[in-house]
Design an enzyme around this catalytic site. Sequence first.
Site, PDB file in Angstrom:
ATOM      1  N   LYS A  89       0.878  -1.284  -0.411  1.00 37.24           N
ATOM      2  CA  LYS A  89      -0.102   0.050   0.265  1.00 37.24           C
ATOM      3  C   LYS A  89       0.984   1.485   0.276  1.00 37.24           C
ATOM      4  CE  LYS A  89      -4.116  -2.125   2.737  1.00 37.24           C
ATOM      5  NZ  LYS A  89      -4.781  -1.601   3.485  1.00 37.24           N
ATOM      6  N   ASP A 125     -10.428   2.262   2.548  1.00 33.24           N
ATOM      7  CA  ASP A 125     -10.787   2.127   3.897  1.00 33.24           C
ATOM      8  C   ASP A 125     -11.252   3.077   4.878  1.00 33.24           C
ATOM      9  OD1 ASP A 125      -8.675  -0.520   3.305  1.00 33.24           O
ATOM     10  OD2 ASP A 125      -7.012   0.878   3.876  1.00 33.24           O
ATOM     11  N   TYR A 246     -11.864  -8.880  12.571  1.00 31.41           N
ATOM     12  CA  TYR A 246     -12.604  -9.155  12.334  1.00 31.41           C
ATOM     13  C   TYR A 246     -12.580 -10.972  12.468  1.00 31.41           C
ATOM     14  CZ  TYR A 246     -10.235  -9.466   7.631  1.00 31.41           C
ATOM     15  OH  TYR A 246      -9.737  -9.354   6.060  1.00 31.41           O
TER      16      TYR A 246
END
Length: 307
Positions: A89, A125, A246
């Site tokens: 990224k 994001d 998650y």
Amino acid sequence: MDTEKTYTLQDLETTEFDGTPLAVVGHPIQHSVSPAMHNAALAKLSESDSRFKDWAYYRFDIAPEDFSRALPLFHKRSFLGLNLTIPHKVQAMDLIQGVSPDAKCMGAVNTLVWDEFGYDGFNTDGVGLSRGLEVDLGISLKGANVILLGSGGAARAAAVQCVLSGCAQLHVGNRTPARLQDLMSLLDGMSGCDHIQTFALSALPQDLPSEGVVVNATSLGLKAGDPAPIDVAQLPDGWKVYDMIYNPSATALLQQADARGLQIANGLSMLVHQGARALEIWSHVKVDAHVMMAAACHALKLPPRYD
Ligand code: NAP
């Protein structure tokens, strides 16, 4: 072509990808649920618009040292869109032709869009977090009181999104003070939030307002047995807790907040909504995030969610 397979640099060098290819690129990447989410959304879109019938989303494992070689090949093979994940990224910022203003502030791109001269970079994001908070906890970042835990890539995106959205107060805490200071310098030149303060994870800020949200952007909680990064007993009753993690679906932080009766949610909604936003950028049409959520739950072997 097989959208279940994990492709390599060599595949990119030797293989034509027909139609309109998209891909997630990372290292490691084997467990990414992005192909499942995006291909489910594309199948849904193609029911009403034949333009999407030949779109397909692939998975590529590209090591950091190969990324600068891979990017021009993706371009040559006409990959319309790329999602970048760890560790690409930040590196990608120097290899693309344009970066959106918010991604520039965040210092990272997770979504690239092809044009004939190269790729343009975006970061979804922050929007993913913002939509996740709305959907799961009924929280709008505008005017919100936020305690943000962490100062890595995800925390940077979250902090910039909080400021751009006009949150009321932002308290940021991190284990390593130097990294926290880097994040504060990044926010220094931005307007949108008047009260930005730092704190040590071991001591939550005093005199908190009665309502707000804690956002965990540390990786503490990813491993079994990880403790919670803060003591939730110190939060006022009206606070809510969102953990970007998650998988596992309930970290110690969420379990302790839940036991205290606070409203909680995990980062699945952020994952889904950052993906939905990326597909909207590529397709220029509204994307049904419910379809992506169902596919993500299926891929992660979680019970289906219908929100
Ligand atoms: P990163 O850049 O490596 O940053 C990691 C952060 O966690 C740093 O602030 C680090 O603090 C902190 N940390 C690590 N171990 C810790 C410990 N033992 N105690 C306290 N703090 C600790 O990672 P990232 O990309 O920002 O990702 C952070 C988390 O967000 C990960 O769990 C990732 O899976 C999750 N995430 C979720 C989504 C989503 O869509 N739901 C998207 C992005 C990221 P130091 O500075 O002190 O090292």
